[in-house]
Design a protein around this motif. Structure first.
Motif, PDB file in Angstrom:
ATOM      1  N   GLN A 243       0.833  -1.207   0.000  1.00 33.01           N
ATOM      2  CA  GLN A 243       0.000   0.000   0.000  1.00 33.01           C
ATOM      3  C   GLN A 243       0.871   1.263   0.000  1.00 33.01           C
ATOM      4  OE1 GLN A 243      -2.631   0.183   3.387  1.00 33.01           O
ATOM      5  NE2 GLN A 243      -3.831   1.861   2.541  1.00 33.01           N
ATOM      6  N   VAL A 244       1.900   1.282   0.820  1.00 34.43           N
ATOM      7  CA  VAL A 244       2.781   2.448   0.906  1.00 34.43           C
ATOM      8  C   VAL A 244       3.534   2.652  -0.412  1.00 34.43           C
ATOM      9  CG1 VAL A 244       4.846   3.367   2.054  1.00 34.43           C
ATOM     10  CG2 VAL A 244       2.981   2.394   3.409  1.00 34.43           C
ATOM     11  N   THR A 245       4.012   1.589  -1.012  1.00 37.45           N
ATOM     12  CA  THR A 245       4.714   1.683  -2.297  1.00 37.45           C
ATOM     13  C   THR A 245       3.797   2.312  -3.350  1.00 37.45           C
ATOM     14  OG1 THR A 245       6.056  -0.260  -1.774  1.00 37.45           O
ATOM     15  CG2 THR A 245       5.930   0.384  -4.081  1.00 37.45           C
ATOM     16  N   LYS A 246       2.560   1.867  -3.383  1.00 43.50           N
ATOM     17  CA  LYS A 246       1.586   2.399  -4.344  1.00 43.50           C
ATOM     18  C   LYS A 246       1.341   3.891  -4.109  1.00 43.50           C
ATOM     19  CE  LYS A 246      -3.051   1.455  -6.121  1.00 43.50           C
ATOM     20  NZ  LYS A 246      -4.194   2.168  -5.601  1.00 43.50           N
TER      21      LYS A 246
ATOM     22  N   LEU B 164       3.292   6.108  -2.590  1.00 44.70           N
ATOM     23  CA  LEU B 164       4.483   6.900  -2.934  1.00 44.70           C
ATOM     24  C   LEU B 164       4.472   7.256  -4.416  1.00 44.70           C
ATOM     25  CD1 LEU B 164       7.302   5.044  -0.948  1.00 44.70           C
ATOM     26  CD2 LEU B 164       6.540   7.397  -0.562  1.00 44.70           C
ATOM     27  N   GLY B 165       4.257   6.262  -5.271  1.00 48.04           N
ATOM     28  CA  GLY B 165       4.209   6.505  -6.709  1.00 48.04           C
ATOM     29  C   GLY B 165       3.066   7.415  -7.105  1.00 48.04           C
ATOM     30  N   GLU B 166       1.909   7.206  -6.483  1.00 45.30           N
ATOM     31  CA  GLU B 166       0.751   8.053  -6.790  1.00 45.30           C
ATOM     32  C   GLU B 166       0.979   9.503  -6.387  1.00 45.30           C
ATOM     33  OE1 GLU B 166      -2.745   4.633  -6.314  1.00 45.30           O
ATOM     34  OE2 GLU B 166      -2.367   6.040  -4.661  1.00 45.30           O
ATOM     35  N   GLU B 167       1.626   9.714  -5.256  1.00 47.62           N
ATOM     36  CA  GLU B 167       1.893  11.080  -4.808  1.00 47.62           C
ATOM     37  C   GLU B 167       2.853  11.800  -5.755  1.00 47.62           C
ATOM     38  OE1 GLU B 167       0.514  13.103  -2.345  1.00 47.62           O
ATOM     39  OE2 GLU B 167      -0.932  11.467  -2.468  1.00 47.62           O
TER      40      GLU B 167
END
Length: 179
Positions: free
Chosen positions: A82-85, A87-90
């Motif tokens: 969830q955090v990896t996703k 980070l990329g979205e931000e």
């Protein structure tokens, strides 16, 4: 070697800009807004709003020919996907939407204050002089550096963010994930 750890570490990284790129001041503003402290977008979204990470920030390192740019988070292993996703979205959201005038002013103030305060330490002064000689080939006065920071616009930041976000990304995740 395996060690018992309770935290996962995630880095999303890509190429950045060189130390002599004129956009280095823009990168400083971008980095301050995106992941440069407790008021940054990454900190607010991932830690404060969602409670998913212990620590999160963005970073940049500039070298002679090229640099690196990345996003980091330390979180519980169960939250790493969830955090990896996010980070990329931000990063993508930042590249698409840019920054607000308030974010621009806050980061310019933060960077300007840090530059001035850094000159009170002799080690920082010597590092600045050495870098000016070895990397930039010129020594900017304090006022010239402050002018370059103040000259950064919201459009400059959005354009650089779009450039960085369009580059190929590498993802590294370290933690207790088994095989």
């Amino acid at each position: 070697m395996r060690r018992a750890v309770e935290q996962a570490n995630v880095v999303i990284g890509s190429t950045g800009i060189s130390a002599t790129d004129d956009r280095r001041f823009t990168l400083s503003v971008l980095n301050a807004v995106l992941g440069g402290g407790m008021s940054s977008r990454l900190f607010q979204e991932i830690r404060e709003k969602r409670g998913l990470a212990y620590s999160t920030y963005s970073f940049a390192s500039a070298h002679g020919g090229l640099g690196t740019f990345g996003l980091y988070a330390g979180c519980a292993p169960a939250k790493v996907d969830q955090v990896t996703k996010i980070l990329g979205e931000e990063l993508d959201r930042f590249a698409d939407g840019g920054i607000t005038d308030a974010e621009l002013q806050r980061s310019v103030g933060q960077l300007s204050g840090g530059l001035v305060l850094g000159l009170e330490d002799s080690g920082s002064r010597m590092s600045r002089l050495g870098k000016a000689e070895l990397v930039y080939g010129e020594l900017m006065t304090l006022e010239e550096s402050l002018e370059r920071i103040r000259a950064v616009t919201a459009d400059d930041v959005r354009e650089l963010a779009a450039d960085l976000a369009s580059r190929p990304r590498s993802v590294v995740r370290v933690g207790p994930f088994g095989d």
